[in-house]
Motif scaffolding. Structure first.
Motif, short mmCIF file in Angstrom:
data_model
loop_
_atom_site.label_atom_id
_atom_site.label_comp_id
_atom_site.label_asym_id
_atom_site.label_seq_id
_atom_site.Cartn_x
_atom_site.Cartn_y
_atom_site.Cartn_z
N VAL B 18 -9.22 -14.46 -6.75
CA VAL B 18 -10.05 -13.27 -6.64
C VAL B 18 -9.42 -12.41 -5.70
N ASP B 19 -9.36 -12.91 -4.27
CA ASP B 19 -8.80 -12.11 -3.48
C ASP B 19 -7.57 -11.41 -3.58
N TYR B 22 -8.00 -8.67 -6.33
CA TYR B 22 -8.79 -7.61 -5.97
C TYR B 22 -7.85 -6.81 -4.95
N ARG B 23 -7.20 -7.43 -4.08
CA ARG B 23 -6.15 -6.62 -3.32
C ARG B 23 -5.17 -5.72 -4.04
N LEU B 26 -6.94 -2.70 -5.70
CA LEU B 26 -7.50 -1.88 -4.70
C LEU B 26 -6.06 -1.09 -3.97
N SER B 27 -5.06 -1.59 -4.23
CA SER B 27 -3.69 -1.24 -3.52
C SER B 27 -3.02 -0.28 -4.72
N GLU B 36 -13.77 2.50 -6.15
CA GLU B 36 -14.46 3.24 -4.73
C GLU B 36 -16.07 2.86 -4.91
N THR B 37 -16.37 1.97 -3.63
CA THR B 37 -17.73 1.75 -3.84
C THR B 37 -18.43 1.48 -2.36
N MET B 40 -18.37 -3.78 -1.23
CA MET B 40 -17.36 -4.36 -1.84
C MET B 40 -17.67 -5.75 -1.87
N ALA B 41 -18.64 -6.31 -1.08
CA ALA B 41 -19.04 -7.81 -1.31
C ALA B 41 -19.62 -7.75 -2.74
N HIS B 44 -16.81 -7.53 -5.16
CA HIS B 44 -16.06 -8.96 -5.16
C HIS B 44 -16.44 -9.87 -5.99
#
Lengths: 330, 121
Positions: B18-19, B22-23, B26-27, B36-37, B40-41, B44
């Protein structure tokens, strides 16, 4: 659409509005502050009706069982019968033992409760004034070393509570407190990882508690503390920090003065960006970010993109109820 | 005979993936604005749910949920190219984690099956 019974009030929610929205729309003076499910000022109790998970998930188990919920997070089609919590169920009395001016805008309060509060440095408490106004402040004290609860309160341009604390709340007076709340605190599970502590303004308060907690637990990994303030004067713990870390070789402190930064830079939350420039790879780091919400949001995303695991990024955004841009008149 | 979810590594695999996923999302400037939020948690956690489902794990998703959740984004212009971009990041995440090609294929098929619901077609 749900029927909300609040004392003598019989209300109807509208599509997409929370129970708090319904109360406020009906000119009911329900308590609230952040409207983001963080501060818990809006906590109420449900006598009958089924509460949605989201309105209770941040609360401790025993509170959930008693039907407590956060009205700002309560979106429901179920009829509910609600009331404000009885004050003595959640709040305890605290006396002001010490009050010290740390800078032109920041005071330190040291409070005593009749029975010790069980907390972790870095969590926050809700402070309630006699007229019912509630605001959240983070704990800078360390339970293992301090008998008193320590708060750092900055006089905000918009701040009813902070002005009252600064001008009227004096040693010997009492208020009520509730908590602790929050998960922004030190964990001793990984004592050798690097720690990054980033705070703006009185965001330093929880970070100082967390730093002291880390040192108390003999944290071996390097610890980098960044404190951003508008002027040098507002680096309100500069001397104390330097003294604290004098004998701690693994702690590195960098103050950041923001008055010469462009407004755009600060408003978008970039005041502490130097921390990421100096530490571009945060894999396995524990990161703590506290203070202005814009700064916390920006740094949280950047820290995550720099490789910090989401679970290892702990935030304490100081959401406030009113975000006026002009100072108060009086 | 083990399931896809078991073969791929279950919840532990989701937590690792997931990390990374998700990275990547976002990139990617072509889709980051949809993410956009202020929380983030929470987002995630949604990514974790999505990956759990895509890995064949236990989930509560219905087609209707996917439709409703993405409808506001469709209003803002969410289209097939965005869907494909996200799917691409899922694939490259699995490749980065050296998941065997046949399992990647199964995951991508599950993810692909959500397309009409996500795009509101």
């Amino acid at each position: 659409m749900a029927k909300i019974t609040y004392g003598d009030h019989h209300l109807q929610t509208e599509d997409g509005e929370s129970v708090l929205d319904t109360l406020l729309r009906n000119n009911i003076d329900a308590p609230y502050s952040c409207k983001a499910g963080v501060c818990q000022t809006c906590i109420m109790q449900c006598g009958s009706g089924n509460l949605p998970e989201a309105s209770q998930q941040e609360l401790k188990e025993n509170l959930r069982k008693q039907g407590y919920f956060l009205s700002c997070q309560c979106y429901t089609d179920n009829d509910l019968d609600i009331k404000l919590p009885d004050s003595d169920q959640l709040f305890v009395s605290a006396n002001l033992i010490e009050k010290e001016t740390l800078s032109p805008t920041v005071v330190r309060l040291r409070l005593q409760t009749a029975t010790p509060l069980y907390y972790h440095a870095g969590q926050f408490i809700n402070v309630k004034r006699a007229d019912g106004l509630i605001r959240s402040y983070s704990l800078a004290s360390l339970p293992s070393e301090d008998n008193l609860l320590e708060l750092h309160v900055k006089r905000m341009d918009n701040g009813d509570m902070s002005h009252w604390i600064s001008e009227t709340f004096n040693v010997g007076d009492s208020i009520e407190i509730d908590g602790p709340v929050g998960d922004c605190f030190y964990s001793s599970v990984t004592p050798s990882v690097p720690m990054l502590l980033i705070g703006s303004g009185t965001g330093l308060a929880p970070l100082i508690g967390i730093l002291r907690d880390a040192l108390h637990n003999n944290h071996i990994g390097p610890i980098y503390l960044y404190h951003a303030a508008f002027t040098e004067e507002e680096l309100y713990l500069d001397i104390e920090i330097k003294s604290l870390i004098n004998n701690a070789n693994n702690v590195h402190y960098k103050p950041v003065v923001t008055k010469h930064m462009t407004e755009d830079y600060v408003v978008t939350g970039r005041s502490c960006e130097v921390a990421l420039v100096e530490h571009p790879d945060l894999k396995d780091w524990q990161v703590y970010i506290c203070g202005a919400p814009n700064m916390v949001k920006f740094m949280q995303q950047r820290a995550f993109l720099a490789g910090a695991s989401m679970n290892n990024i702990h935030t304490d955004p100081f959401e406030s109820k009113e975000l006026r841009t002009e100072p108060r008149d009086s | 005979m083990s399931t896809l979810f078991e073969k791929i590594g279950g919840e532990a695999a989701v937590n690792v993936a997931v990390d990374i996923f998700y990275r990547k999302v976002l990139s990617d400037d072509s889709i980051s604005h949809f993410f956009e939020t202020t929380d983030m948690a929470a987002q995630h956690a949604k990514q974790k749910s999505f990956l759990t489902m895509a890995f064949g794990g236990p989930n509560d998703y219905t087609g209707a949920d996917m439709r409703k959740a993405h409808a506001p984004l469709v209003e803002k212009g969410l289209n097939e190219s965005h869907f494909n971009a996200v799917a691409g990041h899922l694939q490259s995440t699995l490749e980065e984690l050296k998941v065997p090609a046949d399992l990647i294929g199964e995951v991508m098929a599950i993810a692909g099956s959500t397309k009409d619901d996500v795009l509101g077609k």
